[in-house]
Write a protein that holds these residues in place. Structure first.
Motif, PDB file in Angstrom:
ATOM      1  N   ASN A  68       0.835  -1.201   0.000  1.00 36.39           N
ATOM      2  CA  ASN A  68       0.000   0.000   0.000  1.00 36.39           C
ATOM      3  C   ASN A  68       0.873   1.255   0.000  1.00 36.39           C
ATOM      4  OD1 ASN A  68      -2.279  -1.573   0.075  1.00 36.39           O
ATOM      5  ND2 ASN A  68      -2.519  -1.429   2.294  1.00 36.39           N
ATOM      6  N   ILE A  71       2.344   1.767  -3.404  1.00 35.50           N
ATOM      7  CA  ILE A  71       1.351   2.253  -4.378  1.00 35.50           C
ATOM      8  C   ILE A  71       1.060   3.739  -4.148  1.00 35.50           C
ATOM      9  CG2 ILE A  71      -1.075   2.080  -5.086  1.00 35.50           C
ATOM     10  CD1 ILE A  71      -0.869  -0.942  -4.509  1.00 35.50           C
ATOM     11  N   VAL A  72       0.817   4.081  -2.892  1.00 31.20           N
ATOM     12  CA  VAL A  72       0.449   5.474  -2.593  1.00 31.20           C
ATOM     13  C   VAL A  72       1.629   6.411  -2.910  1.00 31.20           C
ATOM     14  CG1 VAL A  72      -0.103   7.069  -0.713  1.00 31.20           C
ATOM     15  CG2 VAL A  72      -1.299   4.879  -0.899  1.00 31.20           C
ATOM     16  N   THR A 133     -10.207   4.683  -0.293  1.00 26.52           N
ATOM     17  CA  THR A 133      -9.628   4.307  -1.590  1.00 26.52           C
ATOM     18  C   THR A 133      -8.170   4.767  -1.601  1.00 26.52           C
ATOM     19  OG1 THR A 133     -10.260   6.412  -2.552  1.00 26.52           O
ATOM     20  CG2 THR A 133     -11.779   4.574  -2.908  1.00 26.52           C
ATOM     21  N   TYR A 134      -7.393   4.193  -2.519  1.00 30.34           N
ATOM     22  CA  TYR A 134      -6.039   4.701  -2.728  1.00 30.34           C
ATOM     23  C   TYR A 134      -6.108   6.154  -3.193  1.00 30.34           C
ATOM     24  CZ  TYR A 134      -3.979   0.013  -2.432  1.00 30.34           C
ATOM     25  OH  TYR A 134      -3.556  -1.196  -2.011  1.00 30.34           O
ATOM     26  N   GLN A 137      -6.165   8.713  -0.568  1.00 26.97           N
ATOM     27  CA  GLN A 137      -4.876   8.907   0.105  1.00 26.97           C
ATOM     28  C   GLN A 137      -3.920   9.742  -0.729  1.00 26.97           C
ATOM     29  OE1 GLN A 137      -3.112   5.466   2.127  1.00 26.97           O
ATOM     30  NE2 GLN A 137      -4.873   4.275   1.451  1.00 26.97           N
ATOM     31  N   PRO A 207      -3.767   9.441   5.994  1.00 25.90           N
ATOM     32  CA  PRO A 207      -4.379   8.110   5.854  1.00 25.90           C
ATOM     33  C   PRO A 207      -5.344   7.803   7.002  1.00 25.90           C
ATOM     34  CG  PRO A 207      -2.036   7.970   5.446  1.00 25.90           C
ATOM     35  CD  PRO A 207      -2.297   9.351   5.927  1.00 25.90           C
ATOM     36  N   LEU A 216      -6.116  -1.278   2.978  1.00 27.58           N
ATOM     37  CA  LEU A 216      -5.636  -0.108   2.241  1.00 27.58           C
ATOM     38  C   LEU A 216      -4.602   0.685   3.046  1.00 27.58           C
ATOM     39  CD1 LEU A 216      -9.002   1.203   0.784  1.00 27.58           C
ATOM     40  CD2 LEU A 216      -7.149   0.123  -0.473  1.00 27.58           C
ATOM     41  N   PRO A 218      -1.414   2.273   4.692  1.00 26.00           N
ATOM     42  CA  PRO A 218       0.031   2.350   4.470  1.00 26.00           C
ATOM     43  C   PRO A 218       0.748   1.975   5.776  1.00 26.00           C
ATOM     44  CG  PRO A 218      -0.861   4.534   4.731  1.00 26.00           C
ATOM     45  CD  PRO A 218      -2.031   3.598   4.790  1.00 26.00           C
TER      46      PRO A 218
END
Lengths: 270, 376
Positions: A68, A71-72, A133-134, A137, A207, A216, A218
């Motif tokens: 996560n 991705i973020v 959702t991503y 963030q 977050p 989801l 981080p």
């Protein structure tokens, strides 16, 4: 002797800065009985590192948190660079009416803290049904005025004559911006990447506001869940988790260290 | 290909309140080496940048080979520019630098991409580009430098790369913005010869900007001397030297600077300089007499002057002398001749009258004729 004094002072400063990290790593390999021992001796009486790390890695989905985080951070960084580089190029090298005003707006925006915007952003995302959702963030950080400012400072020193030669050769403005000017400012890009990734990897505040789904979360938010699960009893395992999420940033900085320092000193941002 | 005329008409340009260019009309002929010369701030660089398309004129029209390009992009004008700083792409090798203008023109966007390009680009076109780069590098004798980066080159070598990059595209004309000013004196003289040789070989149109009148005089077919945003005089180096249209041109061209003395044409038209009657006859009124150092002579019955210093230039020497009222005058003599001064360093100076220049108080050239002094 005199030439050692600055080094001694710096070493003391570095020691103070590094102590919490040392303590974190030390705690992560100590047994629960030893945790409140104030000794700084690096070898614990009972080595429980394996247990602590195993616990941290298995009780909560640590790999998921890491993914996560990746991705973020990657999402934020990519969009920040995609938007800030052309904006900084335009502000640094193109002549158009209102340029000064826009530059002032950029500098003014640097002064607005994230916390001041949290509420409207939260309400907006909630109304749009985008919480958890991503995207939620990442979205508030897509446009980075700090990046615009940093790149602007660095792009300004790129020679105008090379840009003009490129225009005569038929480069488009986008090709000049990405292929020539950014290429001449790679240290700044590295410096900004370190700033951005470290800031968002370690971010707990945002977050925590927009995500309550473990899948989801981080790393820092995941750690928070972890300490809840453990009710804070096992500090060794907690510190093992903290060490695991800190490690990628340390590696990331060490890899980009040279460029990072060049990028910072070159642009005069200190 | 490389021989096209440039026609500028009614070009005006201002930055804020300042008018940098005031109604410039200029035709550069096919294959001509034309210098734009003037002091810094006279607008010569701006004019070149307007020709290149890097600045847009406020008014006026620019034609290249008869085609109106006033509003075209720089890359559509097919001009090559050599910049003062050479402006080589720092991350590319010399070979890539020289190839860039051709790659931009001949390859599509996809074919220029780093990896995909190798697959997409036509082999024939790539071979053509390689051949053109090799030829340009050969012309400028930089073949052995092709795989270096600009940072590894000396100033003179960078200059050659910049020239090769300019000529590889076979442009309609070459534009040069003080290309020699970053070189040391010896290399500058050498590159001057090379540029002239290159111009002769290519037969291309050159527009050359410089503040150095020696460069302009030695290299150009024609010179456009610019002062404060106007073309003060356009002509061959000889015309500018021997027939300056204005006082400002006379002052700018020539080294040492032309000697200027206050003169007066009396009612009869006879011109006198500092009380000495000359053989010049012109329309009555105050005037300025200009005389080049080589046209000043030592002759009896002239203006008394005292030698201040002597400058040796090999075969020649320049004597700087002071006239009675403090004006200085420079004369050029053969180093082998005696100075002609008396024991205290005093001379009597006259001048070759038919080679003098007379300027009215408005700064414009004034016609005169030379008569025998006895008749005046």
């Amino acid at each position: 002797m005199r030439r050692f004094i600055p080094h001694i002072v710096l070493a003391l400063g570095a020691g103070v800065m590094l102590l919490p990290f040392y303590w974190m790593v030390l705690t992560s390999i100590r047994a629960p009985a030893e945790i409140f021992d104030i000794s700084l001796w690096p070898i614990p009486k009972e080595f429980t590192g394996v247990e602590n790390y195993t616990q941290a890695a298995t009780t909560v989905p640590m790999a998921r948190f890491m993914l996560n985080g990746v991705i973020v951070c990657a999402g934020i960084l990519i969009v920040q660079v995609l938007t800030a580089v052309p904006a900084a190029y335009a502000l640094a090298k193109l002549r158009f009416p209102g340029r000064r005003l826009l530059m002032i707006a950029v500098i003014a925006a640097l002064c607005v803290p994230m916390q001041a915007l949290a509420l409207p952003l939260f309400v907006g995302l909630a109304k749009a049904g985008l919480l958890n959702t991503y995207f939620a963030q990442m979205a508030p950080f897509f446009l980075s005025v700090f990046a615009i400012f940093l790149f602007h400072q660095s792009f300004r020193s790129y020679p105008d004559e090379i840009i003009e030669a490129a225009r005569m050769d038929g480069f488009s403005e986008m090709e000049i911006c990405w292929g020539l000017v950014l290429r001449g400012s790679l240290p700044s890009l590295a410096a900004f990447a370190v700033f951005s990734v470290v800031a968002h990897w370690n971010d707990l505040y945002w977050p925590m506001i927009v995500v309550n789904d473990t899948a989801l979360a981080p790393p820092p938010l995941g750690m928070l869940f972890f300490s809840d699960v453990e009710t804070g009893a096992n500090y060794g395992a907690l510190m093992a988790g903290a060490a695991m999420i800190t490690a990628p940033m340390v590696v990331c900085f060490l890899l980009a260290r040279r460029s990072f320092i060049a990028g910072i000193t070159m642009t005069g941002v200190k | 290909m490389a021989r096209q005329s440039l026609d500028l008409s009614g070009i005006r340009k201002g930055f804020g309140q300042t008018q940098v260019l005031k109604d410039i009309n200029l035709s550069v002929r096919e294959g001509e080496f034309l210098s734009l010369v003037g002091m810094s701030g006279c607008g010569k660089s701006t004019l070149l940048r307007i020709i290149a398309g890097l600045e847009a004129p406020d008014e006026g029209e620019l034609r290249i080979g008869g085609r109106d390009v006033t509003n075209s992009d720089p890359s559509d004008r097919n001009l090559a520019m050599v910049f003062q700083s050479y402006a080589l792409y720092p991350h590319m090798t010399v070979r890539q630098n020289i190839a860039t203008p051709l790659r931009m023109r001949k390859l599509g966007f996809a074919a220029r991409l780093p990896l995909l390009g190798r697959v997409v680009a036509s082999r024939h076109t790539l071979a053509e580009i390689d051949a053109a780069v090799a030829q340009a590098a050969g012309t400028l004798q930089i073949t052995h430098l092709l795989d270096r980066k600009p940072a590894q080159l000396s100033g003179g070598q960078r200059q050659r790369v910049a020239l090769a990059r300019a000529l590889v595209r076979q442009p309609a004309a070459f534009l040069m913005d003080e290309p020699l000013s970053n070189l040391d004196a010896k290399l500058r003289a050498h590159m001057r010869d090379e540029l002239v040789g290159l111009h002769r070989r290519l037969g291309a149109t050159f527009v050359y900007v410089t503040h150095d009148q020696v460069e302009a005089m030695t290299m150009s077919d024609r010179i456009a001397l610019m002062i404060e945003g106007r073309i003060e005089q356009l002509g061959t180096p000889d015309e500018l030297y021997h027939n300056p249209a204005t006082l400002a041109v006379a002052r700018f061209i020539g080294s040492p600077t032309i000697n200027l003395l206050p003169a007066e044409a009396g009612a009869s038209g006879a011109v006198s300089v500092k009380g000495m009657t000359t053989g010049l006859v012109a329309a009555p009124g105050p005037a300025t007499l200009g005389i080049r150092a080589e046209d000043v002579r030592v002759s009896a019955g002239g203006l008394p002057a005292r030698i201040l210093r002597e400058e040796k230039h090999g075969p020649d020497r320049f004597l700087t002398c002071e006239l009675a009222e403090g004006e200085t005058i420079v004369l050029r003599q053969k180093a082998s001749d005696p100075t002609g001064a008396d024991a205290d360093g005093w001379l009597s100076l006259g001048f070759a009258e038919e080679r003098a220049h007379l300027f009215g108080s408005n700064g414009l050239r004034r016609d005169f004729r030379v008569v025998e002094k006895a008749a005046a």
